[in-house]
Design an enzyme around this catalytic site. Structure first.
Site, PDB file in Angstrom:
ATOM      1  CG  MET A 148      -0.125  -3.200  10.878  1.00 37.62           C
ATOM      2  SD  MET A 148       1.641  -3.566  10.695  1.00 37.62           S
ATOM      3  CE  MET A 148       1.904  -3.140   8.988  1.00 37.62           C
TER       4      MET A 148
ATOM      5  CG  MET B 255      -2.440  -9.661   2.422  1.00 33.85           C
ATOM      6  SD  MET B 255      -1.909  -7.933   2.401  1.00 33.85           S
ATOM      7  CE  MET B 255      -0.225  -8.069   3.043  1.00 33.85           C
TER       8      MET B 255
ATOM      9  CG  PHE C 298       7.102  -7.864   9.728  1.00 34.08           C
ATOM     10  CD1 PHE C 298       7.776  -7.212  10.746  1.00 34.08           C
ATOM     11  CD2 PHE C 298       6.358  -8.992  10.029  1.00 34.08           C
ATOM     12  CE1 PHE C 298       7.718  -7.689  12.053  1.00 34.08           C
ATOM     13  CE2 PHE C 298       6.299  -9.479  11.323  1.00 34.08           C
ATOM     14  CZ  PHE C 298       6.978  -8.832  12.345  1.00 34.08           C
ATOM     15  N   GLY C 299       7.018  -4.646   6.440  1.00 34.30           N
ATOM     16  CA  GLY C 299       7.396  -4.156   5.128  1.00 34.30           C
ATOM     17  C   GLY C 299       8.685  -4.803   4.661  1.00 34.30           C
TER      18      GLY C 299
ATOM     19  CG  HIS D 134      -4.677  -3.622   4.532  1.00 37.71           C
ATOM     20  ND1 HIS D 134      -3.410  -4.102   4.247  1.00 37.71           N
ATOM     21  CD2 HIS D 134      -5.401  -4.710   4.928  1.00 37.71           C
ATOM     22  CE1 HIS D 134      -3.382  -5.405   4.442  1.00 37.71           C
ATOM     23  NE2 HIS D 134      -4.569  -5.793   4.869  1.00 37.71           N
TER      24      HIS D 134
ATOM     25  CG  MET E 128      -3.201  -5.966   8.041  1.00 37.73           C
ATOM     26  SD  MET E 128      -1.442  -5.830   7.579  1.00 37.73           S
ATOM     27  CE  MET E 128      -1.356  -4.061   7.275  1.00 37.73           C
TER      28      MET E 128
ATOM     29  CG  HIS F 129      -2.340   0.678   0.994  1.00 37.41           C
ATOM     30  ND1 HIS F 129      -3.497   0.023   0.636  1.00 37.41           N
ATOM     31  CD2 HIS F 129      -1.710  -0.130   1.886  1.00 37.41           C
ATOM     32  CE1 HIS F 129      -3.559  -1.137   1.269  1.00 37.41           C
ATOM     33  NE2 HIS F 129      -2.488  -1.248   2.037  1.00 37.41           N
TER      34      HIS F 129
ATOM     35  CB  SER G 158       2.177   1.506   1.661  1.00 33.72           C
ATOM     36  OG  SER G 158       2.075   1.279   3.055  1.00 33.72           O
TER      37      SER G 158
ATOM     38  CG  ASP H 290       0.053  -4.372   0.746  1.00 40.95           C
ATOM     39  OD1 ASP H 290       1.253  -4.071   0.563  1.00 40.95           O
ATOM     40  OD2 ASP H 290      -0.592  -4.013   1.754  1.00 40.95           O
ATOM     41  N   GLY H 291       2.597  -6.021  -1.246  1.00 40.00           N
ATOM     42  CA  GLY H 291       3.758  -6.753  -0.753  1.00 40.00           C
ATOM     43  C   GLY H 291       4.753  -7.090  -1.845  1.00 40.00           C
ATOM     44  N   GLY H 292       5.938  -6.532  -1.766  1.00 42.52           N
ATOM     45  CA  GLY H 292       6.978  -6.853  -2.734  1.00 42.52           C
ATOM     46  C   GLY H 292       6.725  -6.326  -4.126  1.00 42.52           C
TER      47      GLY H 292
ATOM     48  N   GLY I  48       5.222   0.438  -1.259  1.00 38.70           N
ATOM     49  CA  GLY I  48       5.768   1.135  -0.112  1.00 38.70           C
ATOM     50  C   GLY I  48       7.234   1.437  -0.281  1.00 38.70           C
TER      51      GLY I  48
ATOM     52  CG  ASP J 110      -0.552  -1.143   5.198  1.00 39.38           C
ATOM     53  OD1 ASP J 110      -1.452  -1.873   4.760  1.00 39.38           O
ATOM     54  OD2 ASP J 110       0.452  -0.834   4.530  1.00 39.38           O
TER      55      ASP J 110
END
Length: 223
Positions: A37, A137, A143-144, A66, A68, A33, A8, A175-177, A197, A35
């Site tokens: 927003m 998600m 938020f990262g 992506h 958002m 990737h 990301s 996506d995430g963690g 990311g 993002d």
């Protein structure tokens, strides 16, 4: 199919973005990737068309965009023109999701649908055969650096079973963690695209981290 790694660029160094883009080009990563927003659908604001257009000039791998944002239909053609190869919209942001999917395909992009942590995969039953990608998600979007939500693994398993019936070539993205500690469990649960990311750009050697994420030992029937 071996799982794909999509770093990301939201976590990249914006003051040295070209440097980080070239790092991804020269790594074992598969996609970029991106993002986007809008400060409405999610609290933060990221980059828009000028940055994506500029970054695309240096990118040698597909742009996985992506969105958002609210009312994404207004901007689908513009994101395709800016360089998107995959455009993913949120289920929660689309009043007429099937129409949005068709719009994405009409501009020559692969069509993805993202699900927030509270949205059940069953809501995609009637469009699953029409899409190329589902983005699950594993944190709340916007938020990262958030902690991975464990229930994601159950969602991936259920989604993969659904896809095997109607769309076996579906990309299932997380996506995430995502990090070296959970890549194996995510792929074993059914994911085949992993967004990373902080795990990549926070590493002392991002190129090696991408290689580690790509080549970790997996025991799964879906890869």
């Amino acid at each position: 199919m071996k799982h794909l790694i999509a770093p990301s660029i939201l976590s990249a160094d914006f003051a040295n973005l070209q440097h980080d883009l070239e790092m991804i080009n020269n790594s074992e990563a598969d996609w970029f990737h991106v993002d986007v927003m809008d400060g409405v659908f999610v609290p933060n604001i990221s980059f828009g068309f000028p940055v994506i257009t500029a970054a695309k000039k240096y990118a040698k791998k597909p742009f996985d965009v992506h969105l958002m944002i609210v009312d994404p239909d207004r901007y689908i053609a513009d994101f395709a023109k800016a360089g998107a190869d995959v455009i993913t919209v949120h289920y929660e942001a689309c009043t007429h999701l099937h129409r949005t999917i068709q719009l994405i395909k009409s501009v020559g992009c692969k069509a993805g649908v993202a699900l927030n942590p509270h949205t059940h995969v069953s809501f995609l039953k009637d469009v699953l055969q029409d899409i190329d990608l589902v983005l699950v998600m594993s944190v709340n979007p916007g938020f990262g650096g958030q902690a991975f939500i464990p229930q994601t693994l159950n969602k991936l398993k259920e989604l993969r079973q659904m896809a095997l019936q109607v769309n076996p070539n579906l990309y299932i993205e997380v996506d995430g963690g995502v990090g070296i500690h959970n890549v194996a469990s995510l792929v074993e649960a059914g994911a085949n695209v992993l967004v990373a990311g902080n795990a990549v750009f926070g590493a002392s050697n991002p190129t090696q981290m991408i290689a580690d994420l790509k080549n970790i030992q997996i025991n799964a029937e879906y890869i």
